[in-house]
Design a protein around this motif. Sequence first.
Motif, short mmCIF file in Angstrom:
data_model
loop_
_atom_site.label_atom_id
_atom_site.label_comp_id
_atom_site.label_asym_id
_atom_site.label_seq_id
_atom_site.Cartn_x
_atom_site.Cartn_y
_atom_site.Cartn_z
N LEU A 19 36.12 41.69 44.66
CA LEU A 19 35.57 40.41 44.24
C LEU A 19 34.64 39.81 45.30
CD1 LEU A 19 38.35 38.37 42.37
CD2 LEU A 19 36.18 39.22 41.48
N VAL A 20 34.97 40.03 46.57
CA VAL A 20 34.09 39.56 47.64
C VAL A 20 32.71 40.18 47.48
CG1 VAL A 20 33.65 39.63 50.14
CG2 VAL A 20 35.94 39.06 49.29
N GLU A 21 32.67 41.49 47.26
CA GLU A 21 31.39 42.18 47.10
C GLU A 21 30.68 41.75 45.82
OE1 GLU A 21 29.80 43.91 49.45
OE2 GLU A 21 31.53 43.26 50.63
N ARG A 22 31.45 41.59 44.78
CA ARG A 22 30.85 41.14 43.51
C ARG A 22 30.24 39.75 43.68
NH1 ARG A 22 34.09 40.92 37.72
NH2 ARG A 22 32.38 40.04 36.52
N TYR A 23 30.96 38.86 44.34
CA TYR A 23 30.46 37.51 44.57
C TYR A 23 29.22 37.52 45.47
CZ TYR A 23 30.55 32.51 45.82
OH TYR A 23 30.23 31.20 46.05
N ARG A 24 29.19 38.40 46.45
CA ARG A 24 28.02 38.52 47.32
C ARG A 24 26.79 38.96 46.53
NH1 ARG A 24 26.29 40.07 52.84
NH2 ARG A 24 24.70 41.67 52.62
N GLU A 25 26.96 39.97 45.68
CA GLU A 25 25.83 40.57 44.98
C GLU A 25 25.42 39.84 43.71
OE1 GLU A 25 24.10 42.98 46.35
OE2 GLU A 25 25.51 42.98 48.04
N GLU A 26 26.37 39.28 43.00
CA GLU A 26 26.10 38.60 41.72
C GLU A 26 26.85 37.27 41.67
OE1 GLU A 26 27.54 41.44 38.89
OE2 GLU A 26 25.70 42.60 38.95
N PRO A 27 26.44 36.32 42.49
CA PRO A 27 27.24 35.10 42.60
C PRO A 27 27.36 34.31 41.30
CG PRO A 27 25.18 34.87 43.80
CD PRO A 27 25.28 36.31 43.39
N ARG A 28 26.27 34.09 40.61
CA ARG A 28 26.33 33.27 39.39
C ARG A 28 27.20 33.95 38.33
NH1 ARG A 28 23.69 28.87 38.49
NH2 ARG A 28 22.16 29.35 40.10
N ALA A 29 27.00 35.23 38.13
CA ALA A 29 27.80 35.96 37.14
C ALA A 29 29.27 35.98 37.54
CB ALA A 29 27.26 37.38 36.97
N THR A 30 29.55 36.11 38.82
CA THR A 30 30.94 36.13 39.29
C THR A 30 31.60 34.78 39.07
OG1 THR A 30 30.37 37.79 40.94
CG2 THR A 30 32.44 36.61 41.26
N VAL A 31 30.90 33.70 39.37
CA VAL A 31 31.45 32.36 39.16
C VAL A 31 31.74 32.14 37.67
CG1 VAL A 31 30.96 29.88 39.30
CG2 VAL A 31 30.42 31.38 41.23
#
Length: 120
Positions: A19-31
């Motif tokens: 999730l850390v990497e996902r949030y780094r790379e795709e913050p809006r989609a992750t949120v």
Amino acid sequence: MSKYLLDKFLFTVDRDPELVERYREEPRATVEWWEAEYANRLLNCHAGEASTWLRFDDVEREALATHDYGKLFELGAHPFLTLTLFIAMFERDYPEPLGFQHEYARRLSHHKLPYPDIAT
């Protein structure tokens, strides 16, 4: 506004390296994904138990989606939760020791006591 929900996001994302990497790379989609899937799950409870009312407001959602830790601090997100997550995401981008921590301190240096309330 829910400082609890901001802190819950920071806490749960920080504890999962994927999730850390996902949030780094795709913050809006992750949120957006996290808000839909996890915001109403109860922490440390059995599967199936959930609330129904927790949502980010537009300001919170935008601050998270743009990695604006200065704004998150202003909103009352706990600074230790914010710092640890953003270190995990961005420390690698700073070649000098404690580079990100210095950047974090610089971006928050305009705040004077009393700091925003971090009580949930």
